[in-house]
Design a protein around this motif. Structure first.
Motif, PDB file in Angstrom:
ATOM      1  N   LYS A  24      20.256 -18.193  55.464  1.00  0.00           N
ATOM      2  CA  LYS A  24      21.253 -18.054  56.625  1.00  0.00           C
ATOM      3  C   LYS A  24      22.159 -19.303  56.739  1.00  0.00           C
ATOM      4  O   LYS A  24      21.807 -20.305  55.993  1.00  0.00           O
ATOM      5  CB  LYS A  24      20.330 -17.897  57.992  1.00  0.00           C
ATOM      6  N   ARG A  25      23.188 -19.035  57.563  1.00  0.00           N
ATOM      7  CA  ARG A  25      23.936 -20.521  58.171  1.00  0.00           C
ATOM      8  C   ARG A  25      22.960 -21.394  58.867  1.00  0.00           C
ATOM      9  O   ARG A  25      21.769 -21.114  59.312  1.00  0.00           O
ATOM     10  CB  ARG A  25      24.846 -20.047  58.933  1.00  0.00           C
ATOM     11  N   GLY A  26      23.227 -22.678  58.678  1.00  0.00           N
ATOM     12  CA  GLY A  26      22.708 -23.837  59.673  1.00  0.00           C
ATOM     13  C   GLY A  26      21.707 -24.508  58.920  1.00  0.00           C
ATOM     14  O   GLY A  26      21.811 -24.478  57.793  1.00  0.00           O
ATOM     15  N   HIS A  27      20.912 -25.413  59.569  1.00  0.00           N
ATOM     16  CA  HIS A  27      20.079 -26.378  59.059  1.00  0.00           C
ATOM     17  C   HIS A  27      18.753 -25.763  58.562  1.00  0.00           C
ATOM     18  O   HIS A  27      17.901 -25.251  59.233  1.00  0.00           O
ATOM     19  CB  HIS A  27      19.604 -27.371  60.051  1.00  0.00           C
TER      20      HIS A  27
END
Lengths: 147, 598
Positions: free
Chosen positions: A137-140
């Protein structure tokens, strides 16, 4: 700087167990079709992929945007890697791109002299491939313990 | 010499209907006189004081609703268009992102191109420009237009013909030094700074002779006293002399040589003390654990003698930066009441989220208040020591390398970036375009290679928790240290503001709207959707007795980073669908000038 010494530096930096790193890298190199990453639950990744996320942020994000999604002046890499081979990816990063004409001013620098990129190319590829394959997924992301 | 004077005479003749007495006498006064005439927009920030205020009042709060676009002009360049047009008499001058075209448009002939200049530059400079290939505009002086090109060529163009009068190299793109900022002209000198804070460059302010391009002085942001042009006994910091080696003492070993401190922002000038004011940017590498110390004089306001370059006073806003809060934003000079007392103030809305008010003659710190309530990296600034009280939880350096510090506000792009604010001489308020964005910040060790990024941190950005607007346009009162009103915007407001004697304030939005509001209330009076997102500055001028507003649209720059896909995942769970939506759903690339009138 020799490859070996830079590798050691990389290990020291991330406090990695050598064995686990080699394990992941080996799996990626041995069979081209094998996934170069381990991703669980959409946001947990192996240390190699996590390292790729960090160095992506360091060297690539300013142009290619958060999460490899592109910006107003550089392409979306999660799309680009759908058709690009690993060799093409490596060549592009090492040598850069220059498309300059009346209607285009796309220039990507050659990162071939940058040890932070050269030494972490496999990691950056693993991260972007995981993003491109839609499994991360997107993000950290979080790194999986013991990897 | 002779030819310059002839051109000057021509320029003066061109200023139809304006009384400019005694212009022929002293050429140094040329620009001063041009600035005084509100028909012109003669410097990037409108005047020496950087106020972005015009006394023109034909367009006012009563008739602003009747504004309409009068004419437009495409620059033919796609990338981010920062800065704005200058107007001198019947000519308008503007510059574009790489390849840094300059256009002179004849206002007597519906904006016909009087001349254009297109430099031939090595495209290898493109990727060493931090975030897109912006250029923040040209400056005028002595019958010439000055441009700082991406490849660090500072060029003087004949304002009548566009012919190159002189050109000089100010830096070296091979080590990551580039030109993005607008030059500043005063007293026969052209001042110019350098960009490249993400490439381990060594920032400096440079002054060149306006007539010849000969270097006059260069003052570095870091290094030995001689290089930074400090007098250890006379250069003041918080009311005390800085002492010897004030920069060297705050760096480990030779790290100051890649010390950053870029000078890519705006410059202002006070003629009463002959002082130039500007700020320096982030220290080299974003990884704080890798460069212990206060890293002086990065993140600093400099007050220098315009003729000699010697520093009169300095103030470092963010010692030992851990967030990329460059200190380069505009220094607005205004005589305003501060806590009820009339003050020769310098007002600076810093990236770090604090609005600093200093006595510009002494460097005394009078006020430092948050101009966005979301700011959390520091609780306050100690007015006695000048030091911010950092909150450890939000300090990536305290948390150590390889640790992800979360929910830090503001994000690296600051509560405000380069987009300049405006000071209204009518209301004595400051009108500030702001970002309302927070971040996760994870530093890690990197190595320095000349001409390669020297960053050492990765970050994720998003709006403050529970909120969905990424920007605000605010009115700020330095007398009380409070926000008077705040207009929320779905995206960061990345456009320079304008205020006028007509009681209006104007700014652009990332989704492309030119907005005109009432200075007193923030009430929207007029909006028009231009062809692309606006990161340029709104300027005003008068031609043939009519007042106009002019602004460049053309989305890009750091603001373009969230352009393609939005900053974060657009999930229903996070709510706030609008803010998480990609800017590309609202606007596309393309540089266009739009001129508005009644």
């Amino acid at each position: 700087m020799s490859f070996a010494s830079s590798l050691i530096r990389g290990f020291a930096l991330l406090g990695l167990l050598t064995v686990s790193y080699v394990g992941v890298a080996h799996a990626a190199d041995a069979t081209p079709d094998a996934k170069p990453y381990v991703v669980k639950n959409g946001d947990e990744v192996d240390m190699n992929t996590y390292k790729g996320f960090l160095y992506y942020g360091d060297e690539c994000l300013r142009c290619h945007g958060p999460d490899g999604m592109g910006s107003s002046y550089a392409p979306n890499l999660t799309q680009a890697l759908k058709t690009m081979t690993k060799v093409q990816f490596e060549t592009t990063v090492m040598s850069g791109i220059k498309q300059v004409s009346n209607s285009s001013d796309l220039v990507m620098p050659a990162f071939g002299t940058n040890p932070d990129v050269v030494d972490n190319l496999n990691s950056i590829y693993a991260y972007l491939k995981a993003r491109s394959d839609g499994v991360l997924k997107r993000g950290h992301p979080h790194h999986l313990p013991g990897t | 010499m002779r030819s310059f004077k002839t051109k000057l005479a021509l320029g003066v003749c061109a200023l139809a209907g304006t009384a400019l007495v005694g212009l022929g006498a002293a050429r140094a006064d040329d620009l001063t006189q041009l600035i005084k005439n509100p028909a012109n927009w003669a410097t990037p920030l409108g005047n020496y004081a950087g106020q972005r205020y015009s006394t023109l009042s034909q367009i006012n709060t009563r008739n602003a609703k009747e504004l309409r676009p009068i004419w437009t002009f495409s620059t033919g360049v796609l990338r981010g268009h920062e800065g704005g047009p200058l107007v001198i008499g019947n000519m308008m001058y503007l510059s574009t992102p790489f390849p840094n075209k300059v256009f002179a448009l004849d206002l007597n002939h519906d904006g016909r191109i009087a001349w254009s200049y297109v430099p031939k530059q090595d495209p290898n400079v493109i990727p060493v420009m931090c975030c897109d290939t912006v250029n923040r505009g040209v400056a005028y002086g002595d019958g010439m237009i000055f441009l700082h090109q991406a490849d660090t060529t500072l060029v003087a163009l004949d304002a009548q013909t566009g012919k190159v009068v002189w050109s000089v190299k100010t830096g070296n793109p091979a080590v990551g030094e580039t030109g993005t900022s607008a030059p500043f002209v005063e007293g026969g000198k052209v001042f110019v700074g350098i960009s490249g804070g993400e490439f381990g460059i060594r920032g400096r302010m440079m002054a060149y002779d306006e007539k010849t391009g000969k270097p006059i002085w260069t003052a570095y942001s870091s290094g030995p006293d001689k290089d930074i042009m400090f007098n250890p006994e006379k250069t003041m910091f918080m009311g005390k002399p800085v002492g010897t080696d004030s920069s060297l003492k705050t760096w480990q070993g030779q790290q100051w040589m890649n010390g950053g401190g870029g000078t890519w922002g705006w410059i202002s000038y006070d003629p009463s003390t002959n002082t130039v004011f500007y700020g320096s940017g982030n220290p080299g590498t974003w990884n704080p654990t890798q460069r212990p110390g206060d890293n002086k004089w990065s993140m600093t306001i400099f007050a220098r003698d315009a003729d000699t370059g010697m520093a009169k006073w300095v103030y470092q806003m963010t010692p030992h930066d851990q967030w990329d809060y460059d200190g380069v934003n505009e220094m607005i000079l205004a005589n305003v009441p501060v806590h009820g007392k009339m003050t020769p103030a310098l007002v600076h809305f810093d990236r770090n989220g604090f609005a600093y008010v200093l006595n510009r003659n002494t460097g005394e710190l009078l006020e430092a208040n948050k101009y966005d309530p979301a700011v959390n990296w520091a609780t306050h600034v100690d007015l006695k020591t000048g030091v911010p009280q950092v909150v450890s939880e939000y300090a990536p350096g305290d948390q150590g390398a390889d640790h992800n510090t979360q929910n830090v506000c503001p994000a690296a792009l600051g509560s405000k970036d380069e987009q300049p604010a405006s000071y209204s001489q009518m209301t004595h308020m400051f009108y500030v375009p702001t970002n309302h964005v927070c971040m996760d910040y994870e530093p890690f060790k990197v190595s320095y290679t000349a001409g390669q990024p020297f960053v050492g941190a990765t970050l994720s950005m998003y709006p403050p928790k529970g909120q969905d607007n990424l920007g605000n346009f605010i009115a700020y009162d330095v007398n009380t240290g409070k926000i008077k009103w705040s207009d929320p915007e779905p995206f960061s407001v990345w456009s320079g503001a304008l205020t006028t004697g007509g009681g209006i304030a104007a700014y652009g939005t990332l989704d492309g709207q030119l907005k005109v509001v009432d200075q007193r209330t923030g009430k929207l009076l007029y909006a028009f959707k231009t062809p692309s997102g606006i990161i340029g500055n709104v300027n005003t001028y008068e031609h043939d007795g009519k007042q106009y507003l002019a602004v460049l649209s053309g989305v890009g720059g750091w603001a373009g980073i969230g352009m393609a896909a939005g900053l974060t995942e657009d999930t229903a769970g996070l709510g706030a669908v609008g803010a998480y939506k990609a800017l590309s759903n609202y606007t596309q690339l393309g540089g266009v000038l739009t001129v508005f009138g009644l």
